[in-house]
Write an enzyme that holds these catalytic residues in place. Structure first.
Site, PDB file in Angstrom:
ATOM      1  N   THR A 228       0.716   7.399  27.050  1.00 21.44           N
ATOM      2  CA  THR A 228      -0.146   6.207  27.099  1.00 21.44           C
ATOM      3  C   THR A 228      -0.070   5.507  28.459  1.00 21.44           C
ATOM      4  O   THR A 228      -1.018   4.830  28.863  1.00 21.44           O
ATOM      5  CB  THR A 228       0.193   5.226  25.956  1.00 21.44           C
ATOM      6  OG1 THR A 228       1.609   5.198  25.780  1.00 21.44           O
ATOM      7  CG2 THR A 228      -0.452   5.664  24.658  1.00 21.44           C
ATOM      8  N   THR A 229       1.026   5.709  29.191  1.00 22.46           N
ATOM      9  CA  THR A 229       1.116   5.169  30.556  1.00 22.46           C
ATOM     10  C   THR A 229       0.062   5.812  31.460  1.00 22.46           C
ATOM     11  O   THR A 229      -0.351   5.238  32.460  1.00 22.46           O
ATOM     12  CB  THR A 229       2.537   5.387  31.116  1.00 22.46           C
ATOM     13  OG1 THR A 229       3.447   4.658  30.285  1.00 22.46           O
ATOM     14  CG2 THR A 229       2.690   4.917  32.547  1.00 22.46           C
TER      15      THR A 229
ATOM     16  N   TYR B 165      -3.277   1.070  14.642  1.00 19.65           N
ATOM     17  CA  TYR B 165      -4.324   0.319  13.938  1.00 19.65           C
ATOM     18  C   TYR B 165      -4.407   0.621  12.440  1.00 19.65           C
ATOM     19  O   TYR B 165      -4.487  -0.288  11.638  1.00 19.65           O
ATOM     20  CB  TYR B 165      -5.715   0.517  14.590  1.00 19.65           C
ATOM     21  CG  TYR B 165      -6.713  -0.521  14.093  1.00 19.65           C
ATOM     22  CD1 TYR B 165      -6.736  -1.790  14.664  1.00 19.65           C
ATOM     23  CD2 TYR B 165      -7.577  -0.256  13.024  1.00 19.65           C
ATOM     24  CE1 TYR B 165      -7.607  -2.753  14.192  1.00 19.65           C
ATOM     25  CE2 TYR B 165      -8.444  -1.220  12.543  1.00 19.65           C
ATOM     26  CZ  TYR B 165      -8.455  -2.470  13.135  1.00 19.65           C
ATOM     27  OH  TYR B 165      -9.307  -3.442  12.660  1.00 19.65           O
TER      28      TYR B 165
ATOM     29  N   TYR C  72       6.955   9.735  18.592  1.00 23.53           N
ATOM     30  CA  TYR C  72       6.994   8.597  19.519  1.00 23.53           C
ATOM     31  C   TYR C  72       6.786   7.329  18.709  1.00 23.53           C
ATOM     32  O   TYR C  72       5.700   7.066  18.207  1.00 23.53           O
ATOM     33  CB  TYR C  72       5.919   8.773  20.596  1.00 23.53           C
ATOM     34  CG  TYR C  72       5.833   7.647  21.617  1.00 23.53           C
ATOM     35  CD1 TYR C  72       6.850   6.697  21.761  1.00 23.53           C
ATOM     36  CD2 TYR C  72       4.720   7.534  22.459  1.00 23.53           C
ATOM     37  CE1 TYR C  72       6.764   5.689  22.698  1.00 23.53           C
ATOM     38  CE2 TYR C  72       4.627   6.528  23.408  1.00 23.53           C
ATOM     39  CZ  TYR C  72       5.646   5.603  23.522  1.00 23.53           C
ATOM     40  OH  TYR C  72       5.551   4.590  24.454  1.00 23.53           O
TER      41      TYR C  72
ATOM     42  N   ARG D 209       2.966  -1.321  20.028  1.00 20.39           N
ATOM     43  CA  ARG D 209       1.596  -0.890  20.323  1.00 20.39           C
ATOM     44  C   ARG D 209       0.869  -0.363  19.084  1.00 20.39           C
ATOM     45  O   ARG D 209      -0.350  -0.416  19.031  1.00 20.39           O
ATOM     46  CB  ARG D 209       1.607   0.199  21.405  1.00 20.39           C
ATOM     47  CG  ARG D 209       1.873  -0.371  22.786  1.00 20.39           C
ATOM     48  CD  ARG D 209       1.848   0.713  23.842  1.00 20.39           C
ATOM     49  NE  ARG D 209       2.077   0.153  25.165  1.00 20.39           N
ATOM     50  CZ  ARG D 209       1.112  -0.218  26.010  1.00 20.39           C
ATOM     51  NH1 ARG D 209      -0.148  -0.107  25.676  1.00 20.39           N
ATOM     52  NH2 ARG D 209       1.415  -0.717  27.188  1.00 20.39           N
TER      53      ARG D 209
ATOM     54  N   LYS E  23      11.027   9.905  20.790  1.00 22.14           N
ATOM     55  CA  LYS E  23      11.077   8.883  21.837  1.00 22.14           C
ATOM     56  C   LYS E  23      11.066   7.562  21.077  1.00 22.14           C
ATOM     57  O   LYS E  23      10.083   7.218  20.416  1.00 22.14           O
ATOM     58  CB  LYS E  23       9.859   8.985  22.758  1.00 22.14           C
ATOM     59  CG  LYS E  23       9.794   7.882  23.816  1.00 22.14           C
ATOM     60  CD  LYS E  23       8.514   7.974  24.651  1.00 22.14           C
ATOM     61  CE  LYS E  23       8.419   6.821  25.640  1.00 22.14           C
ATOM     62  NZ  LYS E  23       7.150   6.831  26.386  1.00 22.14           N
TER      63      LYS E  23
ATOM     64  N   ILE F   3      12.336   8.606  28.436  1.00 20.61           N
ATOM     65  CA  ILE F   3      10.993   8.879  28.971  1.00 20.61           C
ATOM     66  C   ILE F   3      10.535   7.551  29.558  1.00 20.61           C
ATOM     67  O   ILE F   3      10.298   6.580  28.842  1.00 20.61           O
ATOM     68  CB  ILE F   3      10.038   9.431  27.898  1.00 20.61           C
ATOM     69  CG1 ILE F   3      10.504  10.836  27.481  1.00 20.61           C
ATOM     70  CG2 ILE F   3       8.597   9.492  28.445  1.00 20.61           C
ATOM     71  CD1 ILE F   3       9.685  11.483  26.380  1.00 20.61           C
TER      72      ILE F   3
END
Length: 293
Positions: A49-50, A112, A138, A143, A167, A209
């Site tokens: 996502t980065t 979501y 992850y 988020r 992660k 990470i």
């Protein structure tokens, strides 16, 4: 060699550099990849996502993966991010993405939809069944809106053969310690929180990470290696120098923060895609000042 052995140390969640017209800047991406490998990081994560994956289209993602493998040329392992909130769509992606050269797939929890723990279990079980490579869970509830709790993670680790690690970015140290106590032997656990990496490594995590390593590959990966060797004095000294950078990096938005640092280092243009905007002028000045200290 198990994934836990292969992915010890620092993985970098690579940013996606853009040109001033917001198109993917492959030349800059090449520069970033070289800087990471030269800085001594152990592996790279593409399409995390980065890397602003929510605003990349399918073709751009494929191009980035192909380019990354070509540029890395087998020098370090590459993990590919394939996550989202549409399980069936992700299964299609796992069949279509070029994963032959990937070491593993990193898959962020659905955002979501806020599934139950059973929903998360079934989602990941389906992903693992479709993936040609080992899957790293992850967990990033800040988020996604839903925590993947320790019991669900351990159930996945024990019951689903292709789930190889996690992660963990919940920021919940008690949850992390439960995972570290109860994990199966070869289950990889890495930190997804730069600011908490040092204490989490001290508790027994296998690595990080990292977002910050995009801007500080050598310093950050040296810190992680010192920690893994139980040289906490050296690790703390290196980490203390980075605390102010972590704060600036995540004050407004990721990856706007880390891109500001990288822009000041001459690695890329200071361009992000909406709805993300570059750092505010005042904060960017602090980033500039940090670089001069």
């Amino acid at each position: 060699m198990s994934l836990r052995q292969q992915l010890q140390g620092t993985g970098v969640a690579l940013v996606t550099p853009f040109k001033t017209d917001a198109q993917v800047d492959f030349e800059a991406l090449g520069k970033v990849i070289e800087a990471m490998i030269k800085g001594g990081v152990e592996y790279l994560v593409t399409l995390g996502t980065t890397g602003e994956t929510p605003t990349l289209d399918k073709q751009e993602k494929l191009d980035i993966v192909h380019y990354t493998f070509e540029k890395v040329a087998g020098r370090v392992p590459v993990v590919v991010g394939i996550g989202g909130n549409n399980t069936q769509e992700l299964i299609k992606d796992l069949h279509h993405f070029p994963l032959e050269k990937a070491t593993a797939v990193l898959s962020a929890s659905p955002y979501y939809n806020k599934p139950s723990q059973e929903g998360l279990f079934q989602h990941y079980k389906a992903i693992a069944g479709a993936s040609p490579k080992p899957v790293i869970l992850y967990n990033v509830p800040g988020r996604t809106g839903r925590n993947l709790n320790a019991d669900t993670t351990l159930r996945l680790a024990n019951e689903v053969p292709n789930i190889a690690g996690i992660k963990e970015a919940s920021g919940d140290m008690a949850q992390c310690m439960q995972l570290l106590r109860d994990r199966p032997d070869q289950f990889l656990i890495v930190s997804g929180d730069d600011a908490l990496a040092l204490p989490q490594l001290a508790c027994g995590m296998d690595g990080v990470i990292s977002v910050a390593a995009n801007a500080f590959p050598k310093q950050f990966s040296d810190m992680v290696r010192a920690c893994l060797k139980a040289d906490l004095k050296t690790a703390k000294k290196l980490n203390d120098q980075l605390i102010a950078a972590y704060e600036l990096m995540f004050a407004e938005n990721n990856p706007a923060g880390v891109k500001a640092f990288m822009y000041e280092e001459g690695l890329l243009q200071n361009v992000v895609r909406l709805p993300v905007v570059p750092l505010s002028a005042g904060l960017h000045q602090k980033v500039k000042a940090y670089g001069k200290h």
